[in-house]
Design a protein around this motif. Structure first.
Motif, PDB file in Angstrom:
ATOM      1  N   LYS A 257       0.858  -1.181   0.000  1.00  0.00           N
ATOM      2  CA  LYS A 257       0.000   0.000   0.000  1.00  0.00           C
ATOM      3  C   LYS A 257       0.894   1.229   0.000  1.00  0.00           C
TER       4      LYS A 257
ATOM      5  N   LEU B 204      -3.005   3.681  -2.872  1.00  0.00           N
ATOM      6  CA  LEU B 204      -3.088   2.608  -3.858  1.00  0.00           C
ATOM      7  C   LEU B 204      -2.507   1.315  -3.316  1.00  0.00           C
ATOM      8  N   GLU B 205      -2.911   0.225  -3.930  1.00  0.00           N
ATOM      9  CA  GLU B 205      -2.308  -1.068  -3.669  1.00  0.00           C
ATOM     10  C   GLU B 205      -1.707  -1.548  -4.987  1.00  0.00           C
TER      11      GLU B 205
ATOM     12  N   ASP C 285      -1.787   1.335 -14.901  1.00  0.00           N
ATOM     13  CA  ASP C 285      -3.069   1.108 -14.234  1.00  0.00           C
ATOM     14  C   ASP C 285      -3.659  -0.207 -14.728  1.00  0.00           C
TER      15      ASP C 285
ATOM     16  N   VAL D 110      -0.548  -0.528 -10.578  1.00  0.00           N
ATOM     17  CA  VAL D 110      -1.682  -0.361  -9.670  1.00  0.00           C
ATOM     18  C   VAL D 110      -2.636  -1.537  -9.819  1.00  0.00           C
TER      19      VAL D 110
ATOM     20  N   VAL E 127      -3.649  10.066  -3.588  1.00  0.00           N
ATOM     21  CA  VAL E 127      -4.140   8.701  -3.772  1.00  0.00           C
ATOM     22  C   VAL E 127      -3.527   7.763  -2.745  1.00  0.00           C
TER      23      VAL E 127
ATOM     24  N   LEU F 286      -7.934   3.694 -11.814  1.00  0.00           N
ATOM     25  CA  LEU F 286      -7.258   4.922 -11.417  1.00  0.00           C
ATOM     26  C   LEU F 286      -7.515   6.033 -12.426  1.00  0.00           C
TER      27      LEU F 286
ATOM     28  N   LYS G 289      -5.170  -1.877  -7.221  1.00  0.00           N
ATOM     29  CA  LYS G 289      -6.411  -1.473  -6.558  1.00  0.00           C
ATOM     30  C   LYS G 289      -6.292  -0.021  -6.114  1.00  0.00           C
ATOM     31  N   VAL G 290      -7.362   0.757  -6.333  1.00  0.00           N
ATOM     32  CA  VAL G 290      -7.427   2.135  -5.858  1.00  0.00           C
ATOM     33  C   VAL G 290      -8.159   2.116  -4.516  1.00  0.00           C
TER      34      VAL G 290
ATOM     35  N   TYR H 274      -0.798  11.585  -7.577  1.00  0.00           N
ATOM     36  CA  TYR H 274      -0.914  11.018  -8.912  1.00  0.00           C
ATOM     37  C   TYR H 274      -1.273  12.127  -9.882  1.00  0.00           C
TER      38      TYR H 274
END
Length: 126
Positions: free
Chosen positions: A36, A88-89, A63, A109, A86, A68, A111-112, A41
């Motif tokens: 994470k 993010l994961e 992405d 990325v 942001v 995203l 996951k957002v 961004y």
């Protein structure tokens, strides 16, 4: 001759099986490296970048889920490259030469977690 054809078919199928297994192992390895991250961004026609809050290092962004870019566009900016906060994961990987020589690594990325026009006080505030 029939035995020769069978041997070739066997070798080809074995090669396909090994390739499929290697792809699965690579995907599982990438998923196990998920982290994470929090940062800024920026998105536009020629650049997708992420700046890590903790050390201001900049990364190219890929992405993989296309969430995203969609979330960024839904914020309704009139001009591109406006930074947003942001969470993010994803995982980091080495950038290829085609992407940009300005970036050492790429953030992929997966996951957002959060996206906001409001940049919180602290290391992310510019």
């Amino acid at each position: 001759m029939k035995l020769f054809k069978q041997a070739i078919v066997f070798v080809v199928l074995l090669g396909v099986a090994v390739t499929a297994c290697n792809r699965k192992d690579k995907a599982e390895g990438e998923k196990s490296n998920l982290i994470k991250v929090k940062g800024l961004y920026s998105f536009g026609p020629e650049m997708k970048s992420f700046t890590l809050c903790e050390d201001n290092r900049e990364y190219w962004v890929t992405d993989s889920v296309k969430n995203l870019e969609l979330s960024y566009n839904n914020l309704g900016f009139e001009k591109p490259y406006e930074p947003v906060y942001v969470e993010l994961e994803g995982y980091f990987t080495k950038s290829n030469a085609v992407v940009s020589s300005d970036f050492d690594s790429t953030l992929v990325v997966m996951k957002v977690l959060k996206i906001s026009k409001e940049i919180p006080d602290g290391p992310c505030a510019q």
